[in-house]
Design a protein around this motif. Structure first.
Motif, PDB file in Angstrom:
ATOM      1  N   HIS A  33       0.829  -1.208   0.000  1.00 26.52           N
ATOM      2  CA  HIS A  33       0.000   0.000   0.000  1.00 26.52           C
ATOM      3  C   HIS A  33       0.864   1.258   0.000  1.00 26.52           C
ATOM      4  O   HIS A  33       0.562   2.231  -0.702  1.00 26.52           O
ATOM      5  CB  HIS A  33      -0.917   0.000   1.223  1.00 26.52           C
ATOM      6  N   GLU A  34       1.927   1.233   0.792  1.00 22.41           N
ATOM      7  CA  GLU A  34       2.793   2.408   0.870  1.00 22.41           C
ATOM      8  C   GLU A  34       3.521   2.644  -0.456  1.00 22.41           C
ATOM      9  O   GLU A  34       3.706   3.791  -0.880  1.00 22.41           O
ATOM     10  CB  GLU A  34       3.813   2.229   2.000  1.00 22.41           C
ATOM     11  N   LEU A  35       3.964   1.585  -1.097  1.00 25.92           N
ATOM     12  CA  LEU A  35       4.755   1.726  -2.329  1.00 25.92           C
ATOM     13  C   LEU A  35       3.900   2.117  -3.534  1.00 25.92           C
ATOM     14  O   LEU A  35       4.360   2.839  -4.425  1.00 25.92           O
ATOM     15  CB  LEU A  35       5.498   0.427  -2.626  1.00 25.92           C
ATOM     16  N   HIS A  51      -6.470  -3.048  -7.258  1.00 22.44           N
ATOM     17  CA  HIS A  51      -5.857  -4.363  -7.056  1.00 22.44           C
ATOM     18  C   HIS A  51      -4.948  -4.763  -8.215  1.00 22.44           C
ATOM     19  O   HIS A  51      -4.058  -5.593  -8.032  1.00 22.44           O
ATOM     20  CB  HIS A  51      -6.949  -5.406  -6.847  1.00 22.44           C
ATOM     21  N   ALA A  52      -5.172  -4.212  -9.399  1.00 23.74           N
ATOM     22  CA  ALA A  52      -4.281  -4.503 -10.514  1.00 23.74           C
ATOM     23  C   ALA A  52      -2.868  -4.011 -10.228  1.00 23.74           C
ATOM     24  O   ALA A  52      -1.895  -4.515 -10.806  1.00 23.74           O
ATOM     25  CB  ALA A  52      -4.817  -3.853 -11.783  1.00 23.74           C
ATOM     26  N   ARG A  53      -2.716  -3.020  -9.345  1.00 23.92           N
ATOM     27  CA  ARG A  53      -1.404  -2.543  -8.925  1.00 23.92           C
ATOM     28  C   ARG A  53      -0.980  -3.174  -7.606  1.00 23.92           C
ATOM     29  O   ARG A  53       0.196  -3.517  -7.410  1.00 23.92           O
ATOM     30  CB  ARG A  53      -1.424  -1.016  -8.781  1.00 23.92           C
ATOM     31  N   LEU A  54      -1.926  -3.317  -6.686  1.00 25.11           N
ATOM     32  CA  LEU A  54      -1.596  -3.807  -5.348  1.00 25.11           C
ATOM     33  C   LEU A  54      -1.140  -5.263  -5.355  1.00 25.11           C
ATOM     34  O   LEU A  54      -0.150  -5.615  -4.690  1.00 25.11           O
ATOM     35  CB  LEU A  54      -2.805  -3.655  -4.419  1.00 25.11           C
ATOM     36  N   ALA A  64       2.443  -6.504  -4.110  1.00 23.71           N
ATOM     37  CA  ALA A  64       2.518  -7.347  -2.911  1.00 23.71           C
ATOM     38  C   ALA A  64       3.288  -8.633  -3.195  1.00 23.71           C
ATOM     39  O   ALA A  64       4.099  -9.089  -2.371  1.00 23.71           O
ATOM     40  CB  ALA A  64       1.103  -7.667  -2.420  1.00 23.71           C
ATOM     41  N   ILE A  65       3.054  -9.225  -4.366  1.00 23.30           N
ATOM     42  CA  ILE A  65       3.788 -10.445  -4.744  1.00 23.30           C
ATOM     43  C   ILE A  65       5.280 -10.150  -4.828  1.00 23.30           C
ATOM     44  O   ILE A  65       6.119 -10.918  -4.328  1.00 23.30           O
ATOM     45  CB  ILE A  65       3.261 -10.991  -6.083  1.00 23.30           C
ATOM     46  N   LEU A  66       5.619  -9.032  -5.441  1.00 22.24           N
ATOM     47  CA  LEU A  66       7.028  -8.670  -5.601  1.00 22.24           C
ATOM     48  C   LEU A  66       7.696  -8.412  -4.260  1.00 22.24           C
ATOM     49  O   LEU A  66       8.813  -8.885  -4.000  1.00 22.24           O
ATOM     50  CB  LEU A  66       7.120  -7.436  -6.495  1.00 22.24           C
ATOM     51  N   VAL A  67       7.025  -7.679  -3.386  1.00 19.99           N
ATOM     52  CA  VAL A  67       7.587  -7.391  -2.057  1.00 19.99           C
ATOM     53  C   VAL A  67       7.767  -8.674  -1.251  1.00 19.99           C
ATOM     54  O   VAL A  67       8.804  -8.888  -0.613  1.00 19.99           O
ATOM     55  CB  VAL A  67       6.677  -6.396  -1.308  1.00 19.99           C
TER      56      VAL A  67
END
Length: 313
Positions: A251-253, A259-262, A266-269
């Protein structure tokens, strides 16, 4: 966001390269054969927990809740304790890895679906009741685990304790094909549902007014969460606060509620944290500690920070 995503992607590729190729030596084929399954397992588990947490928070409309609050980790520990108590140390150690994994996934998934179906069968208006029931069941499972732990042999209790923490060093390669198919299928479905999840996050009245089949989508989302958490927990063990930490950073990044961005962030982090952290603990610190303990500590601190800042939505 695109720049951050690109930088994190480069960092993930570099971390994977370090994990695979650092200090190979002359027997590089044998070492790669050991490291590659662990790396694949970490990538699958990180992606699964990230997506499950983001979807669960969307359903609950609360950023401090994780699927583990439904008692998944407590049920997993109860299963390990019960198997050790019934079979003994030798019987537990002699269990087929595939049979044990399948039983754990089936039990956790069925338990979750029974809970969701029973409480949400008449509609999904009262998600808070579902969460509270999950908390109570988690306490019940932990109480049973504690009772069994007190009556078993101390050596058997040591085995239970070892199984109560997530381990990324003992991932079974034979389980990865099934895990990969299930996790990737559920993650792909979640990404496909991203626009609908955006509408779901607006709340039930608004979602219904926009033509969304709210109750059906909530049940489908919870099924995805149950499958992803059950598979990842059965593969490496329970990680309570990891999803909370990952979702907060996503959320911060991104600074977005789409959700297409989140979900990709989230998977990458999540995968970067697992791979980079395990590389540090294995190659630099010589396994003097475990990654799951550090993640739990950091996640707990992040949970307190969210509460103090009041960032629950």
């Amino acid at each position: 966001m695109d720049r951050r995503f690109a930088l994190l992607s480069i960092a993930l590729v570099a971390s994977c390269g370090f994990y695979l190729f650092w200090g190979l030596g002359p027997r590089w084929q044998f070492i790669l054969g050991l490291r590659a399954p662990k790396l694949i397992g970490m990538l699958l588990v990180g992606a699964a927990i990230a997506v499950a947490t983001m979807v669960f928070q969307t359903v609950c409309r609360n950023r401090i809740l994780t699927p583990q609050i439904m008692g998944f980790d407590a049920l997993y520990i109860l299963m390990q304790t019960a198997m050790v108590a019934v079979l003994g140390i030798s019987g537990y150690a002699g269990l087929s890895i595939s049979v044990k994994f399948g039983a754990e996934v089936v039990v956790m998934t069925v338990a979750a679906l029974l809970l969701f179906g029973t409480l949400l069968g008449r509609g999904t208006q009262d998600v808070a009741r579902l969460v509270l029931t999950g908390v109570i069941l988690g306490v019940l499972f932990r109480s049973f685990s504690t009772f069994l732990a007190r009556i078993i042999d101390p050596n058997a209790f040591a085995v239970v304790q070892a199984a109560s923490f997530a381990s990324f060093t003992n991932i079974e390669p034979n389980l990865l094909p099934v895990t990969g198919v299930v996790c990737l299928g559920a993650i792909a479905l979640s990404l496909w549902l991203s626009p609908r999840l955006d509408v779901l996050a607006l709340g039930r009245p608004i979602a219904i007014s926009l033509g969304l089949s709210h109750d059906r989508l909530v049940l489908l989302a919870l099924v995805i969460v149950a499958v992803l958490v059950a598979v990842s927990t059965a593969l490496v063990g329970p990680i309570a606060f990891f999803g909370l930490l990952v979702s907060g950073l996503a959320h911060e990044l991104t600074g977005s509620s789409r959700h297409a961005r989140l979900l990709p962030m989230a998977i990458l982090v999540a995968t970067l944290m697992l791979v980079a952290g395990q590389t540090l603990f294995e190659r630099v610190l010589g396994l003097q500690s475990t990654l799951s303990v550090v993640i739990e500590f950091a996640g707990g601190l992040f949970f307190l920070w969210l509460l103090l800042k009041g960032r629950t939505r």
